[in-house]
Scaffold this motif. Sequence first.
Motif, short mmCIF file in Angstrom:
data_model
loop_
_atom_site.label_atom_id
_atom_site.label_comp_id
_atom_site.label_asym_id
_atom_site.label_seq_id
_atom_site.Cartn_x
_atom_site.Cartn_y
_atom_site.Cartn_z
N TRP A 40 0.83 -1.20 0.00
CA TRP A 40 0.00 0.00 0.00
C TRP A 40 0.87 1.26 0.00
CZ3 TRP A 40 -0.96 3.18 4.61
CH2 TRP A 40 -1.79 4.27 4.31
N LEU A 47 1.89 6.81 -6.62
CA LEU A 47 0.83 7.74 -6.99
C LEU A 47 1.30 9.18 -6.83
CD1 LEU A 47 -2.10 7.59 -7.90
CD2 LEU A 47 -2.80 7.57 -5.52
N LEU A 61 5.43 19.63 -21.77
CA LEU A 61 4.69 19.31 -23.00
C LEU A 61 4.23 20.56 -23.71
CD1 LEU A 61 2.25 16.38 -22.19
CD2 LEU A 61 3.84 16.54 -24.10
N GLU A 65 5.47 21.82 -27.43
CA GLU A 65 4.53 22.03 -28.53
C GLU A 65 4.60 23.48 -29.01
OE1 GLU A 65 3.01 19.45 -29.81
OE2 GLU A 65 1.89 20.54 -31.34
N VAL A 69 5.46 24.53 -32.86
CA VAL A 69 4.54 25.30 -33.71
C VAL A 69 5.16 26.65 -34.08
CG1 VAL A 69 2.24 26.33 -33.89
CG2 VAL A 69 2.53 24.11 -32.75
N TRP B 40 -5.02 -0.52 -0.28
CA TRP B 40 -4.05 -0.85 -1.31
C TRP B 40 -4.74 -0.96 -2.67
CZ3 TRP B 40 -3.38 -6.04 -3.53
CH2 TRP B 40 -2.40 -6.06 -4.51
N ALA B 43 -5.57 2.43 -3.93
CA ALA B 43 -4.38 3.15 -4.41
C ALA B 43 -3.95 2.63 -5.79
CB ALA B 43 -3.24 3.02 -3.40
N VAL B 44 -4.02 1.31 -5.96
CA VAL B 44 -3.63 0.71 -7.25
C VAL B 44 -4.61 1.13 -8.35
CG1 VAL B 44 -3.47 -1.48 -8.49
CG2 VAL B 44 -2.35 -1.23 -6.28
N GLU B 46 -6.43 3.84 -8.38
CA GLU B 46 -6.22 5.26 -8.62
C GLU B 46 -4.99 5.47 -9.51
OE1 GLU B 46 -7.97 7.82 -7.71
OE2 GLU B 46 -6.60 9.53 -7.90
N LEU B 47 -3.95 4.70 -9.23
CA LEU B 47 -2.73 4.77 -10.03
C LEU B 47 -3.02 4.44 -11.49
CD1 LEU B 47 0.26 5.29 -9.57
CD2 LEU B 47 0.58 2.88 -9.05
N VAL B 50 -4.92 7.31 -13.05
CA VAL B 50 -4.04 8.45 -13.29
C VAL B 50 -3.20 8.19 -14.55
CG1 VAL B 50 -2.00 9.66 -12.41
CG2 VAL B 50 -3.96 9.31 -10.93
N ARG B 51 -2.70 6.95 -14.68
CA ARG B 51 -1.89 6.61 -15.86
C ARG B 51 -2.69 6.72 -17.15
NH1 ARG B 51 1.29 2.16 -12.91
NH2 ARG B 51 3.24 3.24 -12.47
N ILE B 54 -3.19 10.35 -17.98
CA ILE B 54 -2.00 10.98 -18.55
C ILE B 54 -1.96 10.78 -20.05
CG2 ILE B 54 0.52 10.91 -18.69
CD1 ILE B 54 0.57 10.14 -15.77
N THR B 58 -2.09 13.98 -22.41
CA THR B 58 -0.91 14.34 -23.19
C THR B 58 -1.32 14.83 -24.57
OG1 THR B 58 0.45 12.78 -22.00
CG2 THR B 58 1.23 13.44 -24.17
N LEU B 61 -3.41 18.09 -24.30
CA LEU B 61 -2.56 19.24 -23.99
C LEU B 61 -1.84 19.76 -25.23
CD1 LEU B 61 -0.67 18.48 -20.67
CD2 LEU B 61 -1.95 20.53 -21.23
N ARG B 62 -1.29 18.80 -26.01
CA ARG B 62 -0.56 19.18 -27.21
C ARG B 62 -1.48 19.91 -28.19
NH1 ARG B 62 4.45 17.62 -27.83
NH2 ARG B 62 5.23 15.79 -26.74
N GLU B 64 -4.29 21.47 -27.56
CA GLU B 64 -4.67 22.77 -26.98
C GLU B 64 -3.61 23.83 -27.25
OE1 GLU B 64 -7.02 21.71 -22.91
OE2 GLU B 64 -5.31 23.09 -22.74
N GLU B 65 -2.35 23.45 -26.97
CA GLU B 65 -1.26 24.40 -27.14
C GLU B 65 -1.06 24.73 -28.62
OE1 GLU B 65 0.07 25.73 -24.50
OE2 GLU B 65 1.54 26.98 -25.54
N ARG B 66 -1.20 23.71 -29.48
CA ARG B 66 -1.05 23.91 -30.92
C ARG B 66 -2.11 24.90 -31.41
NH1 ARG B 66 -1.88 18.49 -33.37
NH2 ARG B 66 -0.23 18.02 -31.87
#
Lengths: 174, 174
Positions: A40, A47, A61, A65, A69, B40, B43-44, B46-47, B50-51, B54, B58, B61-62, B64-66
């Motif tokens: 845990w 995390l 990132l 970008e 651009v 535990w 947490a796993v 949630e991990l 989160v992954r 991401i 990613t 985000l690219r 948006e910025e572009r």
Amino acid sequence: MNGHEERTDQDGARAVQAGTDEAEPLAEAEAKLAELEDRWLRAVAELDNVRKRIARDTERLRVEERDKVAAQWLPVLDNLERALSAADGDSDANPLIQGVRAVRDQAVATLNRLGYRRRDQTGVPFDPQHHEAVSTVERDDVAPGTVVEVLQPGYGDDQRQLRPAVVVVAKKAE
Amino acid sequence: MNGHEERTDQDGARAVQAGTDEAEPLAEAEAKLAELEDRWLRAVAELDNVRKRIARDTERLRVEERDKVAAQWLPVLDNLERALSAADGDSDANPLIQGVRAVRDQAVATLNRLGYRRRDQTGVPFDPQHHEAVSTVERDDVAPGTVVEVLQPGYGDDQRQLRPAVVVVAKKAE
């Protein structure tokens, strides 16, 4: 006394037996507990790391970008400036020249707003972080290592270079 | 016999006491175990979330910025086209006009390469997703709802609009 001693021995044997029967699940549970707690804690730490990495990566990132651009517009601006240079003999009163110059200034301001300052000064010391020297000329009126001509302006700030300025640098006259 | 009975009673009492002493830590350990396992697993999970987030973020985000950086170049291109329109009376042989037109084409190609196709066609049906109608004109030579004039070109593809085309739309002549 004898009875008491005998009882004590038997109690001892019984206690050992009871300990085996009941301590085994407890020891097992405690071992599992320790293992789970470890898992845990590791998941929570991971995390936390992932969250911190996201915060860092988000900004990285965006910057990546933005650079990519913005860099694509540099050849457009370069060509606009070349067109203006080629028309240098034309009258300044020509409304097209005035219009295109205003667009050039707007493009430079746009790059500046995005974080890429224009670097096109002469008379400054050569700085390998911001300049790319393509040739040298013998000069005795300025200090050796001075930028005497900018062939192509650079863009960027002290941290981030979109492109170095392409320059000609003074060297000592022999 | 009496001594034996006495011993049995004492053993019973001792066993109950031992049960209380040793079963309590076991029950406690098991409760802790269940709680920790739950923590535990959360947490796993949630991990994992989160992954996954991401990976999605990613790309978002690219994009948006572009969009943000590319959008800043539209006024520059608009003004370049205005300067060209204003010079419409000038000779096409004027090298400055030729140069500036080439730069305009380069800017349009740059936007296209970044994923923003230019939308400046007339004769197409009005499409609220890609057009912004600022006025209508009575026309009996084209179907009502046809784009008859593009005041400002739009940029984008079917999924992403950087800017809609500003257009004039035909309506039925009364």
